[in-house]
Design a protein around this motif. Structure first.
Motif, PDB file in Angstrom:
ATOM      1  N   ASP A 134      16.549   5.048  -6.990  1.00 12.84           N
ATOM      2  CA  ASP A 134      16.238   6.150  -6.088  1.00 12.84           C
ATOM      3  C   ASP A 134      15.381   7.193  -6.818  1.00 12.84           C
ATOM      4  OD1 ASP A 134      17.707   4.976  -4.093  1.00 12.84           O
ATOM      5  OD2 ASP A 134      19.527   6.112  -4.526  1.00 12.84           O
ATOM      6  N   GLY A 135      14.420   7.741  -6.131  1.00 14.83           N
ATOM      7  CA  GLY A 135      13.573   8.776  -6.711  1.00 14.83           C
ATOM      8  C   GLY A 135      12.249   8.261  -7.233  1.00 14.83           C
ATOM      9  N   VAL A 136      12.177   6.967  -7.568  1.00 16.05           N
ATOM     10  CA  VAL A 136      10.920   6.427  -8.112  1.00 16.05           C
ATOM     11  C   VAL A 136       9.810   6.505  -7.074  1.00 16.05           C
ATOM     12  CG1 VAL A 136       9.762   4.373  -9.013  1.00 16.05           C
ATOM     13  CG2 VAL A 136      12.081   4.924  -9.751  1.00 16.05           C
ATOM     14  N   ILE A 137      10.112   6.073  -5.869  1.00 18.77           N
ATOM     15  CA  ILE A 137       9.080   6.062  -4.832  1.00 18.77           C
ATOM     16  C   ILE A 137       8.670   7.486  -4.461  1.00 18.77           C
ATOM     17  CG2 ILE A 137       8.490   5.313  -2.500  1.00 18.77           C
ATOM     18  CD1 ILE A 137       8.796   3.068  -4.598  1.00 18.77           C
ATOM     19  N   ASP A 138       9.632   8.392  -4.386  1.00 16.47           N
ATOM     20  CA  ASP A 138       9.305   9.789  -4.094  1.00 16.47           C
ATOM     21  C   ASP A 138       8.350  10.352  -5.134  1.00 16.47           C
ATOM     22  OD1 ASP A 138      10.677  10.092  -1.741  1.00 16.47           O
ATOM     23  OD2 ASP A 138      12.498  10.863  -2.671  1.00 16.47           O
ATOM     24  N   SER A 139       8.593  10.042  -6.397  1.00 17.17           N
ATOM     25  CA  SER A 139       7.732  10.546  -7.469  1.00 17.17           C
ATOM     26  C   SER A 139       6.331   9.934  -7.408  1.00 17.17           C
ATOM     27  CB  SER A 139       8.355  10.248  -8.839  1.00 17.17           C
ATOM     28  OG  SER A 139       9.567  10.943  -8.998  1.00 17.17           O
ATOM     29  N   CYS A 140       6.247   8.735  -6.856  1.00 14.15           N
ATOM     30  CA  CYS A 140       4.946   8.073  -6.759  1.00 14.15           C
ATOM     31  C   CYS A 140       4.171   8.476  -5.508  1.00 14.15           C
ATOM     32  CB  CYS A 140       5.118   6.556  -6.793  1.00 14.15           C
ATOM     33  SG  CYS A 140       5.686   5.942  -8.395  1.00 14.15           S
ATOM     34  N   ARG A 141       4.852   9.054  -4.517  1.00 11.56           N
ATOM     35  CA  ARG A 141       4.173   9.494  -3.306  1.00 11.56           C
ATOM     36  C   ARG A 141       3.943  11.004  -3.287  1.00 11.56           C
ATOM     37  NH1 ARG A 141       1.129   8.185  -1.432  1.00 11.56           N
ATOM     38  NH2 ARG A 141       1.377   8.567   0.782  1.00 11.56           N
ATOM     39  N   LEU A 143       7.443   7.453 -14.728  1.00 13.81           N
ATOM     40  CA  LEU A 143       7.863   7.417 -13.329  1.00 13.81           C
ATOM     41  C   LEU A 143       8.975   6.395 -13.081  1.00 13.81           C
ATOM     42  CD1 LEU A 143       4.281   7.577 -11.772  1.00 13.81           C
ATOM     43  CD2 LEU A 143       5.944   9.438 -11.878  1.00 13.81           C
ATOM     44  N   ASN A 144       9.388   5.705 -14.136  1.00 13.29           N
ATOM     45  CA  ASN A 144      10.464   4.694 -14.049  1.00 13.29           C
ATOM     46  C   ASN A 144      10.105   3.536 -13.119  1.00 13.29           C
ATOM     47  OD1 ASN A 144      12.309   6.044 -15.814  1.00 13.29           O
ATOM     48  ND2 ASN A 144      12.811   7.456 -14.138  1.00 13.29           N
ATOM     49  N   ILE A 145       8.835   3.189 -13.065  1.00 15.78           N
ATOM     50  CA  ILE A 145       8.427   2.038 -12.251  1.00 15.78           C
ATOM     51  C   ILE A 145       8.926   0.770 -12.939  1.00 15.78           C
ATOM     52  CG2 ILE A 145       6.489   0.766 -11.245  1.00 15.78           C
ATOM     53  CD1 ILE A 145       4.912   3.406 -11.261  1.00 15.78           C
ATOM     54  N   ASN A 152       0.845  -1.194   0.000  1.00 17.93           N
ATOM     55  CA  ASN A 152       0.000   0.000   0.000  1.00 17.93           C
ATOM     56  C   ASN A 152       0.882   1.246   0.000  1.00 17.93           C
ATOM     57  OD1 ASN A 152       0.872   0.322   2.692  1.00 17.93           O
ATOM     58  ND2 ASN A 152      -0.932  -0.714   3.502  1.00 17.93           N
ATOM     59  N   ASP A 153       0.258   2.392  -0.143  1.00 23.89           N
ATOM     60  CA  ASP A 153       1.016   3.640  -0.233  1.00 23.89           C
ATOM     61  C   ASP A 153       1.855   3.910   1.009  1.00 23.89           C
ATOM     62  OD1 ASP A 153       0.252   4.476  -2.782  1.00 23.89           O
ATOM     63  OD2 ASP A 153      -1.608   5.377  -2.060  1.00 23.89           O
ATOM     64  N   TRP A 154       1.322   3.520   2.174  1.00 26.71           N
ATOM     65  CA  TRP A 154       1.947   3.897   3.434  1.00 26.71           C
ATOM     66  C   TRP A 154       3.250   3.151   3.701  1.00 26.71           C
ATOM     67  CZ3 TRP A 154      -1.466   7.238   2.798  1.00 26.71           C
ATOM     68  CH2 TRP A 154      -2.812   6.928   2.599  1.00 26.71           C
ATOM     69  N   THR A 155       3.456   2.038   3.000  1.00 28.56           N
ATOM     70  CA  THR A 155       4.653   1.234   3.238  1.00 28.56           C
ATOM     71  C   THR A 155       5.673   1.326   2.103  1.00 28.56           C
ATOM     72  OG1 THR A 155       3.546  -0.726   2.313  1.00 28.56           O
ATOM     73  CG2 THR A 155       3.405  -0.404   4.694  1.00 28.56           C
ATOM     74  N   LEU A 156       5.384   2.105   1.066  1.00 27.13           N
ATOM     75  CA  LEU A 156       6.277   2.182  -0.092  1.00 27.13           C
ATOM     76  C   LEU A 156       7.666   2.692   0.282  1.00 27.13           C
ATOM     77  CD1 LEU A 156       4.032   3.553  -2.984  1.00 27.13           C
ATOM     78  CD2 LEU A 156       5.289   1.408  -2.979  1.00 27.13           C
ATOM     79  N   LYS A 157       7.717   3.833   0.958  1.00 33.28           N
ATOM     80  CA  LYS A 157       9.016   4.431   1.284  1.00 33.28           C
ATOM     81  C   LYS A 157       9.800   3.569   2.259  1.00 33.28           C
ATOM     82  CE  LYS A 157       8.160   9.328   0.348  1.00 33.28           C
ATOM     83  NZ  LYS A 157       8.190  10.701   0.904  1.00 33.28           N
ATOM     84  N   VAL A 158       9.099   3.016   3.233  1.00 28.50           N
ATOM     85  CA  VAL A 158       9.765   2.183   4.233  1.00 28.50           C
ATOM     86  C   VAL A 158      10.397   0.958   3.572  1.00 28.50           C
ATOM     87  CG1 VAL A 158       9.390   0.701   6.240  1.00 28.50           C
ATOM     88  CG2 VAL A 158       8.310   2.944   6.143  1.00 28.50           C
ATOM     89  N   LYS A 180       2.647  13.949  -5.247  1.00 30.88           N
ATOM     90  CA  LYS A 180       1.818  14.156  -6.433  1.00 30.88           C
ATOM     91  C   LYS A 180       2.333  15.271  -7.333  1.00 30.88           C
ATOM     92  CE  LYS A 180      -2.514  12.318  -4.482  1.00 30.88           C
ATOM     93  NZ  LYS A 180      -1.938  11.688  -3.290  1.00 30.88           N
ATOM     94  N   ALA A 181       3.028  16.261  -6.775  1.00 34.47           N
ATOM     95  CA  ALA A 181       3.587  17.327  -7.604  1.00 34.47           C
ATOM     96  C   ALA A 181       4.730  16.791  -8.467  1.00 34.47           C
ATOM     97  CB  ALA A 181       4.064  18.480  -6.735  1.00 34.47           C
ATOM     98  N   LYS A 182       5.664  16.063  -7.842  1.00 38.51           N
ATOM     99  CA  LYS A 182       6.756  15.458  -8.613  1.00 38.51           C
ATOM    100  C   LYS A 182       6.200  14.529  -9.687  1.00 38.51           C
ATOM    101  CE  LYS A 182      10.273  15.585  -4.951  1.00 38.51           C
ATOM    102  NZ  LYS A 182      11.152  14.763  -4.079  1.00 38.51           N
ATOM    103  N   MET A 183       5.167  13.782  -9.320  1.00 35.55           N
ATOM    104  CA  MET A 183       4.542  12.855 -10.259  1.00 35.55           C
ATOM    105  C   MET A 183       4.016  13.591 -11.492  1.00 35.55           C
ATOM    106  SD  MET A 183       1.145  10.521  -9.607  1.00 35.55           S
ATOM    107  CE  MET A 183       1.879   9.670  -8.216  1.00 35.55           C
ATOM    108  N   LYS A 184       3.294  14.678 -11.255  1.00 34.62           N
ATOM    109  CA  LYS A 184       2.673  15.388 -12.362  1.00 34.62           C
ATOM    110  C   LYS A 184       3.705  16.095 -13.237  1.00 34.62           C
ATOM    111  CE  LYS A 184      -1.915  15.857 -10.319  1.00 34.62           C
ATOM    112  NZ  LYS A 184      -2.681  15.386 -11.486  1.00 34.62           N
TER     113      LYS A 184
END
Length: 422
Positions: free
Chosen positions: A103-110, A263-265, A82-88, A112-116
């Motif tokens: 590095d950076g993929v999870i930040d972009s997915c959490r 997003l480089n997922i 889930n979203d809450w455990t992605l960064k951890v 929303k500004a970086k994502m957009k």
């Protein structure tokens, strides 16, 4: 000392994500562990072991993992669900030398500004937006974007803190409401909530989600899901249906895949949310994790493949495209819909003796004496029904909503009182 290996699923003990355990079992023989606070008192027996730690707490998890290392155990993979455990999970996999995304993929997915901004850089269609931190920036942004618009916390999810802005007065009021949501839930979910996204509102009831399998440079759409929301001005998700009548739309699938690429997922499932208006597609956001709300369960019901298997395999560095069929053929239509009583105090709960033939399961988690809030996010639900039809729909059927409303009226007796928040 030779260490025994296990797979650590973070978030699999969350309601409507339990089938992740089955998916993991199908792809590995390693024991399946989870993490939860008070694991000894509230032991979850679906798992082989429960780490005594909050799955959102990196430090607590690391301590628990190191304690088990002394006992001869070490994770083969730490997998967020889930979203809450992605960064951890990302940080722990990195520190422990396990498989993780760049590095950076999870930040972009959490964020929303970086994502957009990633969407814009890669020509992925998304509504015009601004990132704001205060009321003055809010009003300037609305002068540029125009009404109607949407405000949402930049790093939250589940429709929490999402409000419609139709004019200056309710823009200010709903901005404060969104901040109150952060104050209420921020600590529980480890979110910052200091900034907000203001985006142009795409006024349409047509919204879908797309589940995309991602592994290295390969992508495949597994399912297109019709999404049901509460009417304006609220946007709580109240149902999902698979497969969508749009499942063969190649342009739609290409946009979803391009959103994941932007997003480089490169590991696991991605959950892509798209609004549709006048045959135009607008990517709202992408989660680098399986869809929630039991979507994976109804996908499994109609396509006979557990999507969590794909997610787990990729974190174990197993190519999921080796076992994913080239073409997924649906055997029928499945849906999940959420029970919702009228606002007020629930005075009685009566489960009907007979249920409509489409109902595969019904679960009520509300209790007598609970106060039922108006539906604003996933928190405001009283139960859930799973549905199945041995046919396809060539349109967005209203049947899941009709059935959930019919059963909600039968099940819940409510005293309509105004809740005192003082």
């Amino acid at each position: 000392m030779e260490l025994n290996k296990y797979v650590l699923l973070l978030g699999a003990d969350q309601y409507l994500r339990e089938r992740a355990i089955s998916g993991a079992r199908q792809v590995t023989n390693f024991p399946i562990w989870t993490a939860s606070l008070n694991a000894k008192i509230n032991k979850n027996r679906y798992f082989d072991y429960n780490l005594e730690a909050d799955p959102k707490d990196e430090k607590g998890l690391m301590i628990a993992i190191n304690n088990q290392k002394q006992n001869g155990w070490f994770p083969e993979a730490i997998i967020p669900l889930n979203d809450w455990t992605l960064k951890v999970a990302h940080k722990l996999n990195n520190k422990l030398g396990l498989n993780y995304m760049p590095d950076g993929v999870i930040d972009s997915c959490r964020d929303k500004a970086k994502m957009k901004f990633k969407f814009l850089d890669n020509s992925v269609p998304t509504p015009d937006f601004r990132l704001i931190e205060n009321e003055a920036e809010l009003l300037i942004s609305l002068e540029e974007i125009g009404y109607p618009a949407i405000i949402k916390p930049y790093d939250f999810g589940g429709s929490g803190g999402v409000y419609l802005l139709s004019n200056k007065q309710d823009a200010i009021e709903n901005y404060r409401k969104s901040k109150n949501v952060i104050r209420k839930h921020g600590n529980d979910f480890g979110i910052d909530g200091s900034k907000f996204i203001v985006e142009k509102y795409i006024r349409s009831e047509e919204e879908i989600s797309i589940e995309v399998a991602c592994y290295k440079d390969n992508f495949k759409v597994i399912a297109v899901t019709e999404k049901y929301l509460t009417p304006e001005p609220r946007f709580a998700e109240i149902g999902h249906l698979v497969p969508s009548h749009r499942s063969n739309n190649k342009s739609l699938k290409e946009i979803a895949i391009n959103a994941c690429k932007s997003l480089n997922i490169s590991m696991g499932l991605a959950h892509v949310e798209i609004k549709i208006k006048d045959n135009k597609f607008w990517v709202i956001e992408v989660g680098a994790r399986p869809g929630g709300d039991g979507i994976m369960d109804i996908v499994e019901r109609v396509f006979k493949i557990n999507p969590y298997k794909v997610h787990v395999a990729s974190y174990l560095n197993i190519d999921p495209f080796e076992f994913l069929p080239t073409h997924l053929e649906s055997i029928g239509t499945a849906a999940i819909a959420f029970l919702k009583s009228e606002p007020g105090i629930i005075r009685d709960i009566q489960i009907p003796d007979t249920l409509p033939k489409e109902v595969e399961s019904l679960w009520v988690h509300a209790k007598i004496g609970d106060y039922s809030e108006e539906a604003t996010c996933w928190k405001d639900r009283e139960g859930v029904i799973e549905l199945y039809w041995d046919k396809m729909f060539e349109y967005k059927t209203k049947e899941p909503l009709v059935l959930s409303e019919f059963l909600s009226q039968q099940i819940f007796s409510v005293e309509k009182v105004v809740k005192n928040y003082v």
